[in-house]
Design a protein around this motif. Structure first.
Motif, PDB file in Angstrom:
ATOM      1  N   THR A   1       0.884  -1.185   0.012  1.00 60.10           N
ATOM      2  CA  THR A   1      -0.050  -0.023  -0.131  1.00 60.10           C
ATOM      3  C   THR A   1       0.751   1.197  -0.116  1.00 60.10           C
ATOM      4  N   ASP A   2       1.902   1.350   0.805  1.00 57.51           N
ATOM      5  CA  ASP A   2       2.729   2.540   0.870  1.00 57.51           C
ATOM      6  C   ASP A   2       3.308   2.719  -0.395  1.00 57.51           C
ATOM      7  N   SER A   3       3.895   1.998  -1.022  1.00 61.36           N
ATOM      8  CA  SER A   3       4.609   2.169  -2.364  1.00 61.36           C
ATOM      9  C   SER A   3       3.420   2.622  -3.724  1.00 61.36           C
ATOM     10  N   ILE A   4       2.190   2.108  -3.370  1.00 67.30           N
ATOM     11  CA  ILE A   4       1.451   2.034  -4.478  1.00 67.30           C
ATOM     12  C   ILE A   4       0.334   3.259  -4.571  1.00 67.30           C
ATOM     13  N   TYR A   5      -0.274   3.725  -3.448  1.00 71.07           N
ATOM     14  CA  TYR A   5      -1.190   4.644  -3.249  1.00 71.07           C
ATOM     15  C   TYR A   5      -1.032   6.099  -3.850  1.00 71.07           C
ATOM     16  N   GLY A   6       0.074   6.284  -4.376  1.00 73.15           N
ATOM     17  CA  GLY A   6       0.240   7.628  -5.121  1.00 73.15           C
ATOM     18  C   GLY A   6      -0.085   7.610  -6.358  1.00 73.15           C
ATOM     19  N   PHE A   7      -0.196   6.373  -7.107  1.00 74.14           N
ATOM     20  CA  PHE A   7      -0.355   5.930  -8.384  1.00 74.14           C
ATOM     21  C   PHE A   7      -1.897   6.362  -8.684  1.00 74.14           C
ATOM     22  N   ALA A   8      -2.563   6.020  -7.579  1.00 70.60           N
ATOM     23  CA  ALA A   8      -4.126   6.416  -7.929  1.00 70.60           C
ATOM     24  C   ALA A   8      -4.593   7.861  -8.248  1.00 70.60           C
ATOM     25  N   ALA A   9      -3.644   8.705  -7.964  1.00 65.25           N
ATOM     26  CA  ALA A   9      -3.808  10.152  -8.159  1.00 65.25           C
ATOM     27  C   ALA A   9      -3.623  10.433  -9.751  1.00 65.25           C
ATOM     28  N   LEU A  10      -2.752   9.427 -10.357  1.00 62.13           N
ATOM     29  CA  LEU A  10      -2.526   9.550 -11.939  1.00 62.13           C
ATOM     30  C   LEU A  10      -3.551   8.772 -12.704  1.00 62.13           C
ATOM     31  N   GLY A  11      -4.644   8.141 -11.871  1.00 59.18           N
ATOM     32  CA  GLY A  11      -5.586   7.610 -12.624  1.00 59.18           C
ATOM     33  C   GLY A  11      -5.291   6.078 -12.837  1.00 59.18           C
ATOM     34  N   PHE A  12      -4.260   5.644 -12.381  1.00 56.51           N
ATOM     35  CA  PHE A  12      -3.990   4.045 -12.384  1.00 56.51           C
ATOM     36  C   PHE A  12      -4.800   3.465 -11.381  1.00 56.51           C
ATOM     37  N   ASP A  13      -5.259   2.020 -11.706  1.00 56.62           N
ATOM     38  CA  ASP A  13      -5.704   1.127 -10.963  1.00 56.62           C
ATOM     39  C   ASP A  13      -4.885   0.409  -9.896  1.00 56.62           C
ATOM     40  N   THR A  14      -4.964   0.656  -8.312  1.00 54.09           N
ATOM     41  CA  THR A  14      -4.163  -0.014  -7.657  1.00 54.09           C
ATOM     42  C   THR A  14      -4.466  -1.111  -7.016  1.00 54.09           C
ATOM     43  N   PHE A  15      -3.654  -2.048  -6.678  1.00 53.85           N
ATOM     44  CA  PHE A  15      -4.011  -3.268  -6.131  1.00 53.85           C
ATOM     45  C   PHE A  15      -3.112  -3.641  -5.106  1.00 53.85           C
TER      46      PHE A  15
END
Length: 105
Positions: free
Chosen positions: A10-24
């Protein structure tokens, strides 16, 4: 339209959601491999996976190396860069062009 997925802690990927990417967010490699299989059968063109998670599921990632889509790209996580991402890209380029393009000095 093709989508982009990001998998890892979670800590590594949560910022990618702001770019419109789907995070898992996954830490468990078995669950992550199951999700990767699901993603590969849908309309995702690119899947970014943190190097730490990829270490634990390399055999599952290797199944997609010869496929056009999705492109699986390793990225560093919050724990730092292990260098596996650049080695993975280098290996893919060598396979595609038949030659090493990165010269170490």
């Amino acid at each position: 339209m093709s989508r982009i997925a990001v998998m890892g802690d979670t800590d590594s990927i949560y910022g990618f959601a702001a770019l419109g990417f789907d995070t898992f967010p996954y830490r468990d490699p078995v669950e992550a491999a199951r999700k990767l299989r699901e993603i590969s059968e849908s309309d995702y063109a690119i899947v970014y996976i943190t190097e730490a998670l990829a270490d634990k599921m390399q055999a599952d990632i290797d199944k997609y190396r010869d496929k056009m889509l999705p492109a699986i790209i390793l990225i560093p996580g919050v724990s730092g860069n292990t260098g596996k991402g650049i080695l993975s890209v280098k290996k893919s380029v060598e396979q595609a062009v038949g030659s090493d393009i990165i010269f170490n000095k």
